[in-house]
Design an enzyme around this catalytic site. Structure first.
Site, mmCIF file in Angstrom:
data_model
loop_
_atom_site.group_PDB
_atom_site.id
_atom_site.type_symbol
_atom_site.label_atom_id
_atom_site.label_comp_id
_atom_site.label_asym_id
_atom_site.label_seq_id
_atom_site.Cartn_x
_atom_site.Cartn_y
_atom_site.Cartn_z
ATOM 1 N N ASN A 27 18.204 -8.032 -8.469
ATOM 2 C CA ASN A 27 18.770 -6.927 -9.166
ATOM 3 C C ASN A 27 19.103 -5.552 -8.199
ATOM 4 O OD1 ASN A 27 16.387 -5.661 -9.171
ATOM 5 N ND2 ASN A 27 16.021 -5.727 -11.332
ATOM 6 N N TYR A 80 -0.798 -3.052 -11.697
ATOM 7 C CA TYR A 80 0.171 -3.866 -10.707
ATOM 8 C C TYR A 80 -1.007 -5.589 -10.692
ATOM 9 C CZ TYR A 80 1.315 -6.494 -6.328
ATOM 10 O OH TYR A 80 2.058 -7.085 -5.393
ATOM 11 N N GLY A 108 10.200 -8.446 -8.548
ATOM 12 C CA GLY A 108 9.153 -7.783 -9.285
ATOM 13 C C GLY A 108 8.657 -6.378 -8.762
ATOM 14 N N PHE A 134 -2.258 -10.766 1.402
ATOM 15 C CA PHE A 134 -3.289 -9.851 1.455
ATOM 16 C C PHE A 134 -2.216 -8.392 1.735
ATOM 17 C CE2 PHE A 134 -7.534 -10.708 0.830
ATOM 18 C CZ PHE A 134 -7.440 -12.040 0.351
ATOM 19 N N ASN A 135 -2.216 -8.119 3.313
ATOM 20 C CA ASN A 135 -1.490 -6.682 3.337
ATOM 21 C C ASN A 135 0.014 -7.110 4.193
ATOM 22 O OD1 ASN A 135 -4.099 -5.769 2.522
ATOM 23 N ND2 ASN A 135 -2.953 -3.774 2.833
ATOM 24 N N ARG A 171 -7.833 7.714 -2.034
ATOM 25 C CA ARG A 171 -6.657 7.635 -3.087
ATOM 26 C C ARG A 171 -7.289 6.785 -4.216
ATOM 27 N NH1 ARG A 171 -1.871 3.922 -0.772
ATOM 28 N NH2 ARG A 171 -3.553 2.341 -0.310
ATOM 29 N N ILE A 203 9.672 -9.150 1.442
ATOM 30 C CA ILE A 203 9.229 -10.376 1.594
ATOM 31 C C ILE A 203 10.072 -11.390 1.459
ATOM 32 C CG2 ILE A 203 7.486 -11.908 0.741
ATOM 33 C CD1 ILE A 203 6.088 -9.214 1.830
ATOM 34 N N LYS A 251 -0.061 -9.298 -11.848
ATOM 35 C CA LYS A 251 -0.118 -10.255 -11.121
ATOM 36 C C LYS A 251 -1.097 -11.478 -11.570
ATOM 37 C CE LYS A 251 3.009 -9.291 -7.969
ATOM 38 N NZ LYS A 251 3.972 -10.318 -7.433
ATOM 39 N N SER A 301 -0.946 -11.749 -5.386
ATOM 40 C CA SER A 301 -1.457 -10.713 -4.501
ATOM 41 C C SER A 301 -3.136 -10.631 -4.586
ATOM 42 C CB SER A 301 -0.998 -9.354 -5.075
ATOM 43 O OG SER A 301 -1.502 -8.305 -4.287
HETATM 44 C C1 WQD Z 1 -3.970 0.193 3.475
HETATM 45 C C2 WQD Z 1 -5.050 1.273 3.933
HETATM 46 C C3 WQD Z 1 -5.392 3.130 2.448
HETATM 47 C C4 WQD Z 1 -1.533 4.792 3.452
HETATM 48 C C5 WQD Z 1 -1.245 -2.731 -1.531
HETATM 49 C C6 WQD Z 1 -1.378 -3.408 -2.824
HETATM 50 C C7 WQD Z 1 -1.317 -4.821 -2.257
HETATM 51 C C8 WQD Z 1 -0.080 -5.053 -1.521
HETATM 52 C C9 WQD Z 1 -0.214 -4.123 -0.341
HETATM 53 C C10 WQD Z 1 1.879 -5.662 -2.693
HETATM 54 C C11 WQD Z 1 -5.869 1.948 2.732
HETATM 55 C C12 WQD Z 1 -5.008 3.511 3.707
HETATM 56 C C13 WQD Z 1 -2.757 4.162 3.369
HETATM 57 C C14 WQD Z 1 -1.583 6.013 4.017
HETATM 58 C C15 WQD Z 1 -4.066 5.758 4.441
HETATM 59 N N1 WQD Z 1 0.778 -4.731 -2.172
HETATM 60 N N2 WQD Z 1 -3.629 4.544 3.863
HETATM 61 N N3 WQD Z 1 -2.945 6.442 4.554
HETATM 62 O O1 WQD Z 1 -3.571 -0.255 -0.871
HETATM 63 O O2 WQD Z 1 -4.610 -2.182 0.691
HETATM 64 O O3 WQD Z 1 -2.684 -2.820 -0.714
HETATM 65 O O4 WQD Z 1 -0.253 -2.862 -0.744
HETATM 66 O O5 WQD Z 1 1.634 -6.806 -2.647
HETATM 67 O O6 WQD Z 1 -1.215 -5.631 -3.372
HETATM 68 O O7 WQD Z 1 -2.649 -3.123 -3.491
HETATM 69 O O8 WQD Z 1 -2.155 -1.235 1.162
HETATM 70 O O9 WQD Z 1 -0.929 0.032 3.118
HETATM 71 O O10 WQD Z 1 -1.328 1.143 0.831
HETATM 72 O O11 WQD Z 1 -3.183 1.133 2.243
HETATM 73 O O12 WQD Z 1 -4.984 6.014 4.790
HETATM 74 O O13 WQD Z 1 -0.922 7.072 4.236
HETATM 75 O O14 WQD Z 1 -4.479 2.368 4.494
HETATM 76 O O15 WQD Z 1 -6.260 3.926 1.914
HETATM 77 O O16 WQD Z 1 -7.308 1.664 3.194
HETATM 78 P P1 WQD Z 1 -3.298 -1.454 0.160
HETATM 79 P P2 WQD Z 1 -1.898 0.448 1.737
#
Ligand code: WQD
Length: 335
Positions: free
Chosen positions: A34, A150, A84, A179-180, A293, A14, A154, A126
């Site tokens: 770092n 995590y 972080g 978000f993502n 997961r 980012i 935050k 986040s």
């Molecule tokens: C997205 C979707 C999984 C991998 C996290 C943090 C958030 C931010 C982004 C930092 C979910 C599914 C994923 C895979 C899958 N991080 N998935 N197979 O968990 O929404 O957010 O990352 O800022 O704070 O919480 O993101 O991309 O891991 O998952 O099915 O191999 O994809 O179950 O539904 P998430 P993600």
């Protein structure tokens, strides 16, 4: 004279995209990193993209001496704090490391800023602070029930910054709840380069699509969503970076604490993201249904209207643009 902005963690995914946007907006970005989850190899790439030197200090935001010297030697106007740890699963296994890095680092940074009289700060927060939202889209005043270490780190930093600002009106603080984030700069010079195996969906898809037998594990298809798979708000990292530049301009006018969601306002399921990635890479990606997961939620996408109102910001790139840029980065990153 253009403002110098310190980007902590500016060599990271980012942070590096924020550095590009800051330079493009006429700021002078400088980095402290770092390199725990990033690499100095991004620095010449940043110089190529921005066509200007990007000063970088190798150092840890938790190092008081490093941070004090940075503010003594540079006329820093404001800080964007990205440094972080962000792997949700790792945080569950290593809570102390996450509190030390994410909360401890913010404490040392704020102490150094206070000592130098620098009181404009954008914090990389986040959507994880919401946990499983009660309703979607998620507004900033939704219940905050972080469901991970995590997410709690935050939220703890957000609370500390709210307390700092309530004590000293000179502070102007932006809490930006991502978000993502996904995708990469269009030049394919910088992008998400996870040091270990990626956890997030889009970088996993990029790696899988680049393999001989592309297959993705879908973590559950029995969620309460239209197609049974998890729904998230994927926001292009360049849109996210533009949001930081807009926030920086806003904070120069506003005081106190401004909390904003940075998302597109629409959600996409895992299956929809896989289909978009197939369009981007031009090859089929098999999918295997795997168990849910731990810590996942069914649906989470932003109400970004406040960022639109206050900053005039909204995401402009869609899911296909995210996947196209992520794929181009995957194909070019090792060149
Ligand atoms: C997205 C979707 C999984 C991998 C996290 C943090 C958030 C931010 C982004 C930092 C979910 C599914 C994923 C895979 C899958 N991080 N998935 N197979 O968990 O929404 O957010 O990352 O800022 O704070 O919480 O993101 O991309 O891991 O998952 O099915 O191999 O994809 O179950 O539904 P998430 P993600």
């Amino acid at each position: 004279m253009a403002d110098t902005i310190l980007v902590t963690g500016g060599a990271g995914y980012i942070g590096s995209h924020i550095v590009v946007e800051l330079a493009g907006a006429g700021y002078i970005p400088m980095i402290v990193d770092n390199f725990a989850t990033s690499s100095p190899s991004v620095l010449p790439r940043l110089r190529r993209i921005t066509d200007q030197p990007i000063p970088c200090t190798a150092g840890d935001v938790r190092d008081r001496a490093v941070m004090k010297r940075l503010f003594a030697e540079h006329a820093i106007s404001a800080v964007i704090h990205c440094a972080g740890l962000k792997a949700v699963g790792v945080g569950e296994a290593q809570p102390v490391a996450y509190y030390d890095n994410n909360v401890g680092g913010a404490i040392t940074l704020v102490e150094a800023m206070t000592g130098a009289g620098v009181k404009t700060l954008v914090f990389s927060s986040s959507a994880a602070v919401y946990g499983q939202p009660e309703k979607n889209p998620v507004p900033e005043n939704a219940l905050l029930r972080p469901a991970s270490v995590y997410g709690r780190t935050k939220r703890m930093v957000e609370q500390m910054l709210e307390d700092v600002a309530s004590l000293d009106a000179q502070w102007s603080i932006g809490l930006l709840r991502y978000f993502n984030p996904a995708g990469a700069h269009s030049s394919a010079q910088i992008g998400e380069a996870p040091s270990a195996t990626p956890n997030n969906l889009v970088p996993v898809l990029a790696q899988v699509a680049d393999s001989d037998a592309p297959e993705i594990a879908v973590y559950g298809n029995d969620w309460n969503t239209p197609d049974g798979t998890g729904v998230r708000d994927y926001v292009h990292v360049m849109d996210l970076a533009a949001g930081h530049v807009a926030a920086m301009a806003y904070l120069k006018r506003a005081g106190g604490v401004t909390t904003l969601n940075l998302g597109t306002g629409s959600g996409h399921s895992v299956i929809e993201v896989v289909a978009a990635f197939e369009r981007a890479c031009g090859r089929p990606i098999a999918r295997r249904i795997a168990p849910r997961r731990p810590g996942d939620v069914a649906i989470c996408y932003a109400d970004p209207s406040r960022a639109q109102q206050l900053l005039g910001w909204r995401a402009t790139r869609d899911l296909d643009a995210i996947c196209a840029d992520a794929w181009r980065w995957q194909v070019n990153r090792h060149r």
